[in-house]
Motif scaffolding. Structure first.
Motif, PDB file in Angstrom:
ATOM      1  N   PHE A   1     -29.805 -73.231 -24.811  1.00  0.00           N
ATOM      2  CA  PHE A   1     -29.247 -73.683 -25.586  1.00  0.00           C
ATOM      3  C   PHE A   1     -30.336 -74.121 -26.745  1.00  0.00           C
ATOM      4  N   ALA A   2     -30.115 -73.855 -28.058  1.00  0.00           N
ATOM      5  CA  ALA A   2     -30.738 -74.129 -29.094  1.00  0.00           C
ATOM      6  C   ALA A   2     -30.255 -74.575 -29.892  1.00  0.00           C
ATOM      7  N   PRO A   3     -29.628 -75.899 -30.518  1.00  0.00           N
ATOM      8  CA  PRO A   3     -29.137 -76.877 -31.053  1.00  0.00           C
ATOM      9  C   PRO A   3     -29.192 -76.379 -32.666  1.00  0.00           C
ATOM     10  N   LEU A   4     -28.077 -76.506 -33.523  1.00  0.00           N
ATOM     11  CA  LEU A   4     -28.098 -76.073 -34.698  1.00  0.00           C
ATOM     12  C   LEU A   4     -27.364 -77.154 -35.423  1.00  0.00           C
ATOM     13  N   SER A   5     -27.983 -77.448 -36.748  1.00  0.00           N
ATOM     14  CA  SER A   5     -28.079 -78.756 -38.065  1.00  0.00           C
ATOM     15  C   SER A   5     -26.949 -77.925 -39.348  1.00  0.00           C
ATOM     16  N   ILE A   6     -26.124 -78.014 -40.034  1.00  0.00           N
ATOM     17  CA  ILE A   6     -25.494 -77.535 -41.113  1.00  0.00           C
ATOM     18  C   ILE A   6     -26.728 -77.046 -41.961  1.00  0.00           C
ATOM     19  N   ASP A   7     -26.173 -75.975 -42.497  1.00  0.00           N
ATOM     20  CA  ASP A   7     -26.984 -75.418 -43.711  1.00  0.00           C
ATOM     21  C   ASP A   7     -28.288 -75.045 -42.893  1.00  0.00           C
ATOM     22  N   GLN A   8     -28.523 -74.287 -41.726  1.00  0.00           N
ATOM     23  CA  GLN A   8     -29.626 -73.812 -40.821  1.00  0.00           C
ATOM     24  C   GLN A   8     -29.617 -72.808 -40.783  1.00  0.00           C
ATOM     25  N   THR A   9     -30.955 -72.385 -40.530  1.00  0.00           N
ATOM     26  CA  THR A   9     -31.052 -70.556 -40.994  1.00  0.00           C
ATOM     27  C   THR A   9     -31.818 -70.254 -39.599  1.00  0.00           C
ATOM     28  N   VAL A  10     -31.714 -69.426 -38.769  1.00  0.00           N
ATOM     29  CA  VAL A  10     -31.803 -68.979 -38.128  1.00  0.00           C
ATOM     30  C   VAL A  10     -32.078 -66.922 -38.341  1.00  0.00           C
ATOM     31  N   GLN A  11     -33.490 -67.066 -37.949  1.00  0.00           N
ATOM     32  CA  GLN A  11     -34.115 -65.048 -38.357  1.00  0.00           C
ATOM     33  C   GLN A  11     -34.153 -64.219 -37.000  1.00  0.00           C
ATOM     34  N   VAL A  12     -33.555 -63.361 -37.087  1.00  0.00           N
ATOM     35  CA  VAL A  12     -33.228 -62.256 -35.875  1.00  0.00           C
ATOM     36  C   VAL A  12     -33.277 -61.211 -36.577  1.00  0.00           C
ATOM     37  N   GLY A  13     -35.017 -61.149 -36.432  1.00  0.00           N
ATOM     38  CA  GLY A  13     -35.399 -59.643 -37.215  1.00  0.00           C
ATOM     39  C   GLY A  13     -34.924 -59.705 -38.525  1.00  0.00           C
ATOM     40  N   THR A  14     -34.106 -58.677 -38.556  1.00  0.00           N
ATOM     41  CA  THR A  14     -33.567 -58.381 -40.529  1.00  0.00           C
ATOM     42  C   THR A  14     -32.801 -59.123 -40.846  1.00  0.00           C
ATOM     43  N   ARG A  15     -31.992 -59.862 -39.595  1.00  0.00           N
ATOM     44  CA  ARG A  15     -31.141 -60.361 -40.107  1.00  0.00           C
ATOM     45  C   ARG A  15     -31.262 -62.648 -40.041  1.00  0.00           C
ATOM     46  N   SER A  16     -30.489 -62.135 -40.910  1.00  0.00           N
ATOM     47  CA  SER A  16     -30.552 -64.238 -40.430  1.00  0.00           C
ATOM     48  C   SER A  16     -29.168 -64.688 -40.578  1.00  0.00           C
ATOM     49  N   VAL A  17     -28.601 -65.765 -39.917  1.00  0.00           N
ATOM     50  CA  VAL A  17     -27.784 -65.930 -40.206  1.00  0.00           C
ATOM     51  C   VAL A  17     -28.127 -67.077 -40.451  1.00  0.00           C
ATOM     52  N   ARG A  18     -27.031 -67.799 -41.019  1.00  0.00           N
ATOM     53  CA  ARG A  18     -27.543 -69.548 -41.290  1.00  0.00           C
ATOM     54  C   ARG A  18     -26.179 -70.953 -41.202  1.00  0.00           C
ATOM     55  N   SER A  19     -25.659 -71.684 -40.819  1.00  0.00           N
ATOM     56  CA  SER A  19     -24.700 -72.149 -40.629  1.00  0.00           C
ATOM     57  C   SER A  19     -24.347 -72.873 -41.302  1.00  0.00           C
ATOM     58  N   LEU A  20     -23.058 -73.021 -42.209  1.00  0.00           N
ATOM     59  CA  LEU A  20     -22.471 -73.651 -43.376  1.00  0.00           C
ATOM     60  C   LEU A  20     -20.957 -74.745 -42.693  1.00  0.00           C
ATOM     61  N   ALA A  21     -20.890 -75.493 -43.555  1.00  0.00           N
ATOM     62  CA  ALA A  21     -20.040 -76.262 -43.030  1.00  0.00           C
ATOM     63  C   ALA A  21     -18.169 -75.938 -42.752  1.00  0.00           C
ATOM     64  N   ALA A  22     -17.099 -76.150 -41.710  1.00  0.00           N
ATOM     65  CA  ALA A  22     -16.565 -76.392 -41.353  1.00  0.00           C
ATOM     66  C   ALA A  22     -15.531 -77.688 -40.997  1.00  0.00           C
ATOM     67  N   THR A  23     -14.132 -77.083 -41.047  1.00  0.00           N
ATOM     68  CA  THR A  23     -13.893 -78.533 -40.989  1.00  0.00           C
ATOM     69  C   THR A  23     -12.878 -78.103 -39.805  1.00  0.00           C
ATOM     70  N   HIS A  24     -13.080 -78.372 -38.872  1.00  0.00           N
ATOM     71  CA  HIS A  24     -12.111 -78.742 -37.897  1.00  0.00           C
ATOM     72  C   HIS A  24     -11.700 -79.491 -36.762  1.00  0.00           C
ATOM     73  N   THR A  25     -10.788 -80.499 -35.873  1.00  0.00           N
ATOM     74  CA  THR A  25     -10.763 -81.044 -34.433  1.00  0.00           C
ATOM     75  C   THR A  25     -11.641 -81.603 -34.176  1.00  0.00           C
ATOM     76  N   VAL A  26     -12.394 -80.842 -34.312  1.00  0.00           N
ATOM     77  CA  VAL A  26     -13.890 -80.824 -33.537  1.00  0.00           C
ATOM     78  C   VAL A  26     -14.841 -80.330 -34.040  1.00  0.00           C
ATOM     79  N   PRO A  27     -16.296 -80.712 -34.083  1.00  0.00           N
ATOM     80  CA  PRO A  27     -17.249 -80.538 -35.011  1.00  0.00           C
ATOM     81  C   PRO A  27     -17.726 -78.566 -35.453  1.00  0.00           C
ATOM     82  N   ALA A  28     -17.533 -78.204 -35.621  1.00  0.00           N
ATOM     83  CA  ALA A  28     -17.551 -77.559 -36.453  1.00  0.00           C
ATOM     84  C   ALA A  28     -18.707 -76.377 -37.272  1.00  0.00           C
ATOM     85  N   LEU A  29     -18.426 -75.089 -37.451  1.00  0.00           N
ATOM     86  CA  LEU A  29     -19.668 -74.838 -38.485  1.00  0.00           C
ATOM     87  C   LEU A  29     -18.450 -73.010 -38.560  1.00  0.00           C
TER      88      LEU A  29
END
Length: 254
Positions: free
Chosen positions: A115-143
């Motif tokens: 497991f690799a914990p994420l926080s909101i507005d965190q970026t993970v670099q995977v090769g030439t691509r990046s994945v950034r976590s954004l805010a979401a609103t749901h019934t459980v904590p969500a991204l």
């Protein structure tokens, strides 16, 4: 960057598959029932799984994925998620009652999954691509996720109700090619949608009015029993962007 739509439905039946997107061959966004259509070789190539939240339709294939190919891999599958999502998975899935804990198998020093914990507005670099976590609103904590490559970006909302911070972040993406956003319920079920923190077509139109970019807008997570009604209502209420409903099996090129 190619994005393969493995599943984009809010339920099952009639060949519908729940949420899962394969980015190139090695990144999985959510792990719904769509993962089951991949070959063993394709499953074994997935190095990173990014989860929007802990609900079953977004995580149900993860235990089977790791179990099916863990022994074929030289490195563990890395699962990126909010700490609350990770805790839910540890407590309710990988608990030795529902399923083995693959962070301990075959050995603590050589696990099949980590497991690799994420926080909101965190970026993970995977090769030439990046994945950034954004805010979401749901019934459980969500991204939500913003995925970027050298040629452009797409954003996947995950499951979310109205969220101004989400739109602030989306409007900051200059090279946005696609916006994949959910609309789970028909307008007549707006009370249920509000309680469950999903969008319905009238509300989708209100939220899209906050969008300042010009991506292609693709709709996901429709309830299969109401799909035709939701499609008609989206056409009537979604405004200037003329969104279309995403289809399982599509490949988006970004």
């Amino acid at each position: 960057m190619k994005v393969r739509v493995l599943g984009c439905s809010g339920g099952i039946g009639a060949r519908a598959r729940t949420t899962s997107f394969l980015v190139d061959s090695d990144i999985l966004l959510d792990a719904g029932t769509g993962v089951e259509d991949l070959t063993v070789e394709e499953l074994a190539a997935i190095d990173h799984v990014f989860l929007t939240h802990s609900h079953l339709d977004h995580i149900c294939a993860l235990p089977l994925l790791v179990d099916s190919v863990g022994g074929l891999r030289k490195t563990p599958v890395t699962v990126h998620a909010l700490p609350e999502t990770i805790e839910a998975l540890r407590t309710h899935i990988f608990n030795w009652v529902i399923w083995p804990d693959f962070t301990e198998i075959p050995h603590y020093d050589r696990p099949w999954m980590k497991f690799a914990p994420l926080s909101i507005d965190q970026t993970v670099q995977v090769g030439t691509r990046s994945v950034r976590s954004l805010a979401a609103t749901h019934t459980v904590p969500a991204l939500a996720f913003h995925v970027h490559s050298r040629n452009g970006s797409f954003v996947f909302s995950g499951d979310t109700g109205p969220n101004d911070e989400f739109w602030r972040q989306v409007n900051g993406v200059e090279d946005l090619r696609f916006l994949i956003i959910e609309t789970a319920f028909a307008n007549r079920d707006q009370d249920l949608a509000t309680t469950a923190r999903h969008l319905y077509p009238i509300q989708l139109g209100e939220e899209l009015a906050k969008l300042r970019r010009e991506p292609q807008v693709l709709i996901t997570h429709l309830k299969p029993s109401d799909r035709l009604t939701i499609e008609r209502e989206i056409e009537a209420w979604a405004g200037r962007f003329s969104p279309r409903v995403l289809e399982r099996g599509e490949v988006l090129e970004v």
